[in-house]
Write a protein that holds these residues in place. Structure first.
Motif, PDB file in Angstrom:
ATOM      1  N   VAL A 142       0.853  -1.189   0.000  1.00  0.00           N
ATOM      2  CA  VAL A 142       0.000   0.000   0.000  1.00  0.00           C
ATOM      3  C   VAL A 142       0.888   1.237   0.000  1.00  0.00           C
ATOM      4  O   VAL A 142       1.835   1.317   0.785  1.00  0.00           O
ATOM      5  CB  VAL A 142      -0.927   0.004   1.238  1.00  0.00           C
ATOM      6  CG1 VAL A 142      -1.874   1.200   1.196  1.00  0.00           C
ATOM      7  CG2 VAL A 142      -1.731  -1.290   1.300  1.00  0.00           C
ATOM      8  N   VAL A 156      -4.000   1.063  -2.781  1.00  0.00           N
ATOM      9  CA  VAL A 156      -3.775  -0.339  -2.427  1.00  0.00           C
ATOM     10  C   VAL A 156      -3.348  -1.063  -3.707  1.00  0.00           C
ATOM     11  O   VAL A 156      -4.078  -1.068  -4.696  1.00  0.00           O
ATOM     12  CB  VAL A 156      -5.053  -0.966  -1.838  1.00  0.00           C
ATOM     13  CG1 VAL A 156      -4.820  -2.428  -1.479  1.00  0.00           C
ATOM     14  CG2 VAL A 156      -5.511  -0.173  -0.613  1.00  0.00           C
ATOM     15  N   LEU A 189      -2.530  -5.430   4.510  1.00  0.00           N
ATOM     16  CA  LEU A 189      -3.153  -6.313   5.495  1.00  0.00           C
ATOM     17  C   LEU A 189      -4.426  -6.895   4.905  1.00  0.00           C
ATOM     18  O   LEU A 189      -5.119  -6.242   4.128  1.00  0.00           O
ATOM     19  CB  LEU A 189      -3.498  -5.524   6.767  1.00  0.00           C
ATOM     20  CG  LEU A 189      -2.321  -4.851   7.477  1.00  0.00           C
ATOM     21  CD1 LEU A 189      -2.822  -3.997   8.639  1.00  0.00           C
ATOM     22  CD2 LEU A 189      -1.342  -5.908   7.990  1.00  0.00           C
ATOM     23  N   MET A 274      -8.027  -2.943  10.728  1.00  0.00           N
ATOM     24  CA  MET A 274      -8.185  -4.159   9.927  1.00  0.00           C
ATOM     25  C   MET A 274      -8.178  -5.313  10.925  1.00  0.00           C
ATOM     26  O   MET A 274      -7.215  -5.472  11.684  1.00  0.00           O
ATOM     27  CB  MET A 274      -7.040  -4.306   8.924  1.00  0.00           C
ATOM     28  CG  MET A 274      -7.228  -5.469   7.976  1.00  0.00           C
ATOM     29  SD  MET A 274      -8.517  -5.155   6.742  1.00  0.00           S
ATOM     30  CE  MET A 274      -7.573  -4.364   5.447  1.00  0.00           C
TER      31      MET A 274
HETATM   32  P1  AMP Z   1      -6.673   5.001   5.208  1.00  0.00           P
HETATM   33  O1  AMP Z   1      -7.020   6.375   4.664  1.00  0.00           O
HETATM   34  O2  AMP Z   1      -5.285   4.846   5.672  1.00  0.00           O
HETATM   35  O3  AMP Z   1      -7.732   4.430   6.100  1.00  0.00           O
HETATM   36  O4  AMP Z   1      -6.825   4.049   3.945  1.00  0.00           O
HETATM   37  C1  AMP Z   1      -8.019   4.022   3.218  1.00  0.00           C
HETATM   38  C2  AMP Z   1      -8.363   2.599   2.938  1.00  0.00           C
HETATM   39  O5  AMP Z   1      -7.276   1.946   2.285  1.00  0.00           O
HETATM   40  C3  AMP Z   1      -8.614   1.765   4.196  1.00  0.00           C
HETATM   41  O6  AMP Z   1      -9.912   1.915   4.643  1.00  0.00           O
HETATM   42  C4  AMP Z   1      -8.318   0.384   3.678  1.00  0.00           C
HETATM   43  O7  AMP Z   1      -9.406  -0.120   2.942  1.00  0.00           O
HETATM   44  C5  AMP Z   1      -7.190   0.614   2.725  1.00  0.00           C
HETATM   45  N1  AMP Z   1      -5.890   0.394   3.397  1.00  0.00           N
HETATM   46  C6  AMP Z   1      -5.103   1.297   3.996  1.00  0.00           C
HETATM   47  N2  AMP Z   1      -3.993   0.742   4.501  1.00  0.00           N
HETATM   48  C7  AMP Z   1      -4.063  -0.576   4.202  1.00  0.00           C
HETATM   49  C8  AMP Z   1      -3.220  -1.704   4.451  1.00  0.00           C
HETATM   50  N3  AMP Z   1      -2.064  -1.599   5.086  1.00  0.00           N
HETATM   51  N4  AMP Z   1      -3.635  -2.909   3.987  1.00  0.00           N
HETATM   52  C9  AMP Z   1      -4.798  -3.035   3.327  1.00  0.00           C
HETATM   53  N5  AMP Z   1      -5.633  -2.022   3.068  1.00  0.00           N
HETATM   54  C10 AMP Z   1      -5.273  -0.805   3.485  1.00  0.00           C
END
Ligand code: AMP
Ligand code: GLY
Length: 424
Positions: A142, A156, A189, A274
């Motif tokens: 990511v 992602v 993740l 997650m």
């Molecule tokens: P965030 O703004 O960091 O919440 O990221 C937005 C979306 O991206 C999250 O709600 C997840 O669906 C996805 N996401 C962010 N980081 C990860 C990660 N390390 N692994 C998988 N999906 C991720």
């Protein structure tokens, strides 16, 4: 007491609606608000980034508490500006809001505090990021722009080529502007996502019921990410035991780490989690209520919200009664403009709002709406958030979609599967 709510989305409509029900609330203002907040409170035509005008308004109108909805004014220091003006406001100061404003800051703090989160590296140079990606195994990864990007700065990636393209987009083509001056590259993740929010005064934490958002645009979690197409609360994914675990291993160490860093946190701490095979891990922190999670949460909260937020501002959350919840679940369905999250047209008259308002256990929160003459029209991507209680999640879903069926405008659409993960 007069209360001022800053922002103009569905979250702010839900806040205004709930605060207005407090016996202690006299006048409730929303700046700038939307067509829905004009019904439950009073709109004030000041934008959320005009701090001097907001402070002037709060002074002139004897506002006893200001509640900040969105992240941008928090990250820009609105709470510090109100503090300096001798005015009370609910939300973190600029230094603590960096938890959401900078993903690099957030990841480093999580690591220092031993809070479970994805393994990561940070980069301020695209060449180094490229070298790092080429040197390691070709695995899902990511790539995140460091700064605020309206929820869109996270890419992602399934493999190295996609990750290289993401680095190019963020760091070279600056798709998210200065937010891409630094990047986080982290392990992807797997699992289901949940939102655990808590209200804190920096010492004590009042954890709210767990919720689940639906970020991808289309049914079955397909399509591009959005600000959130629907939410429900509580989610069976996070049972009481896991909620307690998150409180102890995620929220408490985060609040302590911020205090140690000289950035005491007061406001809503929102952990995007997650739930993996190894347990919950933090994807990100937000420093305010989630939108749309706020809508089902506040449908269910029975404790006087004004009492809770005031206790947080005054540092006496340890002395309030435990929060009371309606035992019934709530489901919120976001109705959006055609084309969202891409470009869309506005100004289409919305019909059926009155019919939806007649339905029992349903509340239509407005997000991107505006009144033009005697009509309410769409004025944003996410337009209305139909939220309903029910004896079960399935019943709450049915009630919410009953409301959705009443509401029409040219190009209106929504996901049809909000809360199915909990029902299935
Ligand atoms: P965030 O703004 O960091 O919440 O990221 C937005 C979306 O991206 C999250 O709600 C997840 O669906 C996805 N996401 C962010 N980081 C990860 C990660 N390390 N692994 C998988 N999906 C991720
Ligand atoms: N619902 C996700 C957010 O508010 O960021």
């Amino acid at each position: 007491m007069n209360v001022l709510i800053i922002g103009g989305g569905g979250r702010e409509h839900a806040l205004a609606w709930r605060i207005a029900q407090s016996p202690r609330a006299e006048r409730v203002f929303v700046a700038p608000g939307n067509a829905g907040t004009a019904g439950d409170a009073e709109n004030v035509q000041i934008s959320a980034d005009d701090f001097p005008a907001l402070i002037r308004f709060a002074r002139q109108n004897d506002v006893g508490l200001t509640i900040v909805g969105p992240e941008a004014p928090l990250a820009a220091g609105i709470v510090d500006a109100f503090d300096e003006a001798g005015l009370r406001s609910f939300g973190p100061g600029k230094a603590a809001a960096e938890l959401e404003g900078s993903k690099v800051f957030c990841k480093n703090l999580l690591r220092d505090a031993d809070v479970p989160s994805a393994d990561y590296h940070t980069f301020d140079n695209p060449d180094e990021a490229v070298k790092y990606l080429r040197d390691r195994e070709n695995v899902p990864i990511v790539v995140k722009a460091d700064g605020l990007a309206a929820g869109k700065g996270v890419i992602v990636c399934h493999d190295r080529d996609e990750a290289l393209e993401a680095v190019d987009q963020i760091a070279r083509r600056k798709a998210f502007g200065a937010a891409g001056n630094r990047m986080v590259i982290e392990e992807r993740l797997d699992g289901q996502e949940a939102s655990v929010l808590a209200i804190t005064d920096g010492q004590t934490i009042a954890t709210l019921q767990p919720a689940q958002d639906h970020k991808p645009a289309y049914d079955g979690d397909a399509g591009p990410n959005t600000g959130g197409m629907g939410a429900y609360c509580p989610t069976p994914l996070v049972d009481d035991k896991m909620l307690h675990w998150v409180e102890q291993h995620v929220l408490v160490p985060t609040v302590h780490a911020l205090k140690r860093a000289g950035r005491p946190f007061r406001g809503v701490l929102y952990a995007g989690l997650m739930v993996t095979n190894q347990g919950p891990k933090v994807l990100e922190y937000n420093v305010r209520f989630g939108d749309p999670e706020c809508q089902p949460l506040l449908m269910r909260l029975k404790t006087d919200l004004l009492d809770v937020l005031e206790a947080a501002v005054e540092g006496r959350l340890d002395r309030i009664e435990p929060l009371q919840w309606d035992p019934r679940p709530a489901v919120c369905v976001v109705m959006a403009s055609e084309g969202y999250p891409g470009s869309y047209t506005t100004g289409h008259p919305i019909r059926g709002l009155d019919a939806a308002a007649q339905l029992p256990d349903v509340k239509v929160f407005h997000a991107g709406t505006k009144r033009v003459n005697d009509q309410i029209v769409n004025a944003g991507g996410r337009v209305v958030n139909v939220t309903a209680l029910g004896d079960s999640i399935a019943q709450a879903k049915l009630n919410a979609y009953r409301g959705v069926k009443c509401i029409r405008w040219n190009g209106a659409w929504c996901r049809k599967d909000i809360s199915d993960k909990a029902i299935g």
